[in-house]
Design an enzyme around this catalytic site. Structure first.
Site, short mmCIF file in Angstrom:
data_model
loop_
_atom_site.label_atom_id
_atom_site.label_comp_id
_atom_site.label_asym_id
_atom_site.label_seq_id
_atom_site.Cartn_x
_atom_site.Cartn_y
_atom_site.Cartn_z
N GLU A 1 39.07 42.39 41.69
CA GLU A 1 39.74 41.09 41.72
C GLU A 1 39.99 40.70 43.16
O GLU A 1 40.38 41.54 43.99
CB GLU A 1 41.06 41.14 40.96
CG GLU A 1 40.92 41.48 39.48
CD GLU A 1 42.26 41.53 38.78
OE1 GLU A 1 42.67 40.51 38.22
OE2 GLU A 1 42.91 42.59 38.81
N ASP B 1 47.54 49.36 34.61
CA ASP B 1 47.26 47.95 34.33
C ASP B 1 45.81 47.76 33.86
O ASP B 1 45.55 46.95 32.97
CB ASP B 1 47.51 47.11 35.59
CG ASP B 1 47.33 45.62 35.33
OD1 ASP B 1 47.90 45.12 34.35
OD2 ASP B 1 46.62 44.96 36.12
N HIS C 1 41.03 48.53 30.02
CA HIS C 1 39.76 47.88 30.31
C HIS C 1 38.69 48.87 30.76
O HIS C 1 37.56 48.86 30.27
CB HIS C 1 39.95 46.81 31.40
CG HIS C 1 40.89 45.70 31.00
ND1 HIS C 1 40.48 44.63 30.24
CD2 HIS C 1 42.20 45.53 31.25
CE1 HIS C 1 41.51 43.83 30.04
NE2 HIS C 1 42.57 44.34 30.64
N LYS D 1 43.05 45.13 43.34
CA LYS D 1 43.40 43.77 43.74
C LYS D 1 42.93 43.52 45.17
O LYS D 1 42.74 44.43 45.96
CB LYS D 1 44.91 43.58 43.67
CG LYS D 1 45.54 43.79 42.30
CD LYS D 1 45.29 42.62 41.40
CE LYS D 1 46.09 42.72 40.11
NZ LYS D 1 45.82 41.60 39.19
N LYS E 1 35.04 39.23 43.33
CA LYS E 1 35.53 39.25 41.94
C LYS E 1 34.35 39.58 41.04
O LYS E 1 33.39 38.81 40.94
CB LYS E 1 36.13 37.91 41.56
CG LYS E 1 36.55 37.81 40.08
CD LYS E 1 37.14 36.46 39.75
CE LYS E 1 37.39 36.30 38.26
NZ LYS E 1 38.33 37.30 37.72
#
Length: 293
Positions: A21, A40, A45, A146, A151
């Site tokens: 990301e 997270d 995922h 992050k 992305k």
């Protein structure tokens, strides 16, 4: 069926699963500081994508049969049992303040509702192994974070290279053959192979074959959460995690909760051993003798 005969440790060198990301934690600092990249993204995922790649073909294309095969993969994951294993197989990091396209961006510890002394990771990468007959010895590299350069959500399957002392390997440096499954933002499949360059010479060059599903369907292609919410409203258990048995999310959580605690404890001990000073490392890529990049 095209790749099924090659889908094993005899032909595959490694599998790389990336979920990157470009944004920071934005307004989620309060939540993120208590979870981090591992909880997270890692335990849901990343492991879901890993199980879909490593699972055996189900006997039927019913949700229950697909879940059963994914659970078998989760049970086969090798656990980290020591600080040394964590150090050799795991990377954690935080993004620092910087500038992007002329805009000044804060570091993670400067984000709203984040502890200025936080050790919560915003980047997580690990080398994991699925200890079953099909995948024994093949490293799976999972990485997420992050504020990364690109992305992207993709899976790269790297096939084993031919010996470099036979045939054209003696004369040319042959790149590995790759199968890239692009999940986001552009959905599709990318295949990279070595092929002879047209002409009388025997020169070898990389050849790319690219299928872009998003280019064919356009902007009307439903997003992942659109399908998830639609199936939840209709009571259709085909997409994740709708209709999951408790067994699978339990194994997903246990699969990274206990190793995650060990990773965090090992990280804290390492900080104490270095007087609280963090070591700077390159977190976006990691290369070893197995060829993972």
């Amino acid at each position: 069926m095209l790749f099924e005969p090659l889908w094993n440790n005899k032909h595959i060198a490694n599998v790389q699963i990336t979920l990157g990301e470009t944004v920071g934690v934005e307004e989620r600092g309060g939540y993120y500081d208590h979870s981090g990249a591992l909880r997270d993204m890692g335990q849901n995922h990343m492991l879901q994508m890993l199980t879909m790649i490593a699972m055996e073909p189900p006997s039927r294309l019913f949700p229950e049969d697909i879940r059963d095969e994914k659970v078998k993969v989760l049970r086969s994951l090798r656990a980290f049992t020591s600080d040394e294993e964590v150090s050799n197989n795991v990377v954690r990091g935080q993004y620092a303040e910087g500038e992007y396209r002329g805009k000044q961006l804060p570091g993670y510890r400067q984000e709203d509702k984040v502890d200025p002394q936080s050790n919560t990771e915003t980047y997580f990468a690990a080398r994991v192994f699925v200890d079953n007959f099909r995948w024994a010895g093949v490293p799976f590299y999972i990485r997420t974070g992050k504020r990364l350069p690109v992305k992207t959500t993709e899976i790269v399957v790297e096939f084993k290279s031919m010996p470099n002392n036979v045939y054209l390997g003696k004369k040319y440096k042959l790149e590995p053959n790759l199968l890239v499954i692009r999940v986001n933002p552009m959905e599709g499949i990318y295949i990279k192979i070595n092929a002879k360059k047209p002409g009388s010479d025997s020169e070898i060059q990389p050849l790319a074959m690219d299928f872009c599903q998003s280019c064919m369907i356009g902007i009307n292609s439903p997003e992942a959460y659109e399908r998830l919410l639609h199936d939840a409203a209709e009571g259709i258990p085909r997409t994740l995690p709708v209709g999951m048995k408790w067994q699978q999310p339990g194994l997903l959580w246990i699969g990274l909760q206990q190793p995650g605690d060990r990773i965090r404890e090992s990280f804290i001990r390492t900080l104490l051993e270095h007087g609280g000073q963090k070591r700077q490392i390159s977190c976006w890529s990691r290369t070893d003798s197995t060829g993972g990049r």
